[in-house]
Write an enzyme that holds these catalytic residues in place. Structure first.
Site, mmCIF file in Angstrom:
data_model
loop_
_atom_site.group_PDB
_atom_site.id
_atom_site.type_symbol
_atom_site.label_atom_id
_atom_site.label_comp_id
_atom_site.label_asym_id
_atom_site.label_seq_id
_atom_site.Cartn_x
_atom_site.Cartn_y
_atom_site.Cartn_z
ATOM 1 N N VAL A 103 38.095 51.722 40.266
ATOM 2 C CA VAL A 103 36.714 51.419 40.634
ATOM 3 C C VAL A 103 36.013 50.917 39.377
ATOM 4 C CG1 VAL A 103 34.518 52.356 41.447
ATOM 5 C CG2 VAL A 103 36.664 53.164 42.456
ATOM 6 N N CYS A 104 35.195 49.881 39.545
ATOM 7 C CA CYS A 104 34.403 49.344 38.451
ATOM 8 C C CYS A 104 35.314 48.913 37.297
ATOM 9 C CB CYS A 104 33.342 50.363 38.043
ATOM 10 S SG CYS A 104 31.956 49.706 37.085
ATOM 11 N N THR A 105 34.956 49.225 36.069
ATOM 12 C CA THR A 105 35.732 48.768 34.918
ATOM 13 C C THR A 105 37.024 49.532 34.710
ATOM 14 O OG1 THR A 105 34.273 50.138 33.546
ATOM 15 C CG2 THR A 105 33.796 47.773 33.661
ATOM 16 N N GLY A 153 34.662 47.032 43.096
ATOM 17 C CA GLY A 153 33.693 46.449 42.178
ATOM 18 C C GLY A 153 32.872 47.527 41.498
#
Length: 233
Positions: A103-105, A153
């Site tokens: 998730v995310c970075t 994202g």
């Protein structure tokens, strides 16, 4: 006889963005047979961004083979890009996992472990171009599925990610029931959740506020990508 558990492991680390983890955690703990672990090097409480204390449930050394391994994001993932203990753990788990996710970075950490080569992947909009350093194909979507690799994202996309995983594991109806149970019916008061909606001025302000962290991240990504490209001795 009890059904075989579906083992999920969320990576913890200092300065994690807790919603990257707690959003999908809320979803995946509701899967039938779910056994969810919070994994870190030791069992000492981890301080998330904002000060929340989160206690790991298991260490790298004691973690069983996971069915799904997930790397959340947050400023603290910069250090993980060059943390061989963490990258080795992810490689070992990925070799036997049904799903390799982030998730995310957190996707940048998967990339640093060599797990995104040629894969379509998502991350936070501010770090999207950095995926290319690891041979990944950046896709600006809430959730990207490429084989057994599923990436979410930025931050709140973790809930969408969790529901996508739930549908893959238990079917769409089970995922819909979880969505209804947690009343996930987003209707934000502003259309500012993406650069497109926020507009150039606000996007520039937010980007400038994160400039120091992003510069450190870009440098760590470059070093991690260089190590991946270096032939084994």
């Amino acid at each position: 006889m009890a059904a075989t558990p579906f083992r999920v492991g969320f990576l913890l680390f200092p300065d994690i963005t807790q919603l990257d983890m707690t959003g999908p955690y809320e979803v995946l703990t509701k899967l039938p047979g779910a056994e969810v672990h919070l994994v870190w090097k030791n069992r000492e409480a981890v301080r998330a961004a904002g000060g929340m204390q989160i206690v790991p449930t298991i260490t790298y050394a004691d973690c069983p083979q996971l069915d799904l391994v997930c790397v959340p994001g947050g400023a603290g993932m910069n250090a993980l890009l060059e943390d061989e203990e963490t990258l080795s753990f992810l490689r070992r788990q990925a070799a036997g996992a049904r799903y390799v996710t982030s998730v995310c970075t957190g996707s940048l950490v998967l990339g640093a472990a060599g797990l995104l080569q040629g894969k379509r992947a998502a991350t936070h909009w501010m770090s999207m171009d950095m995926l290319k350093a690891f041979g990944a194909i950046p896709v600006p979507e809430r959730v990207v599925v490429d084989g057994n690799t599923i990436t979410g994202g930025g931050v709140t996309a973790g809930i969408d990610f969790g529901l996508t995983v739930a549908a893959q594991v238990a079917g769409p109806e089970a995922a819909k029931a979880i969505q209804l149970g947690i009343e996930y019916d987003p209707q934000p008061p502003f259309d500012a959740g993406s650069p497109t909606g926020a507009g150039a001025a606000l996007t520039e302000m937010v980007t400038q506020a994160a400039a120091s962290r992003q510069a450190e991240r870009a440098a760590a990504v470059a070093r991690a990508a260089a190590r991946l490209a270096k032939p084994a001795a």
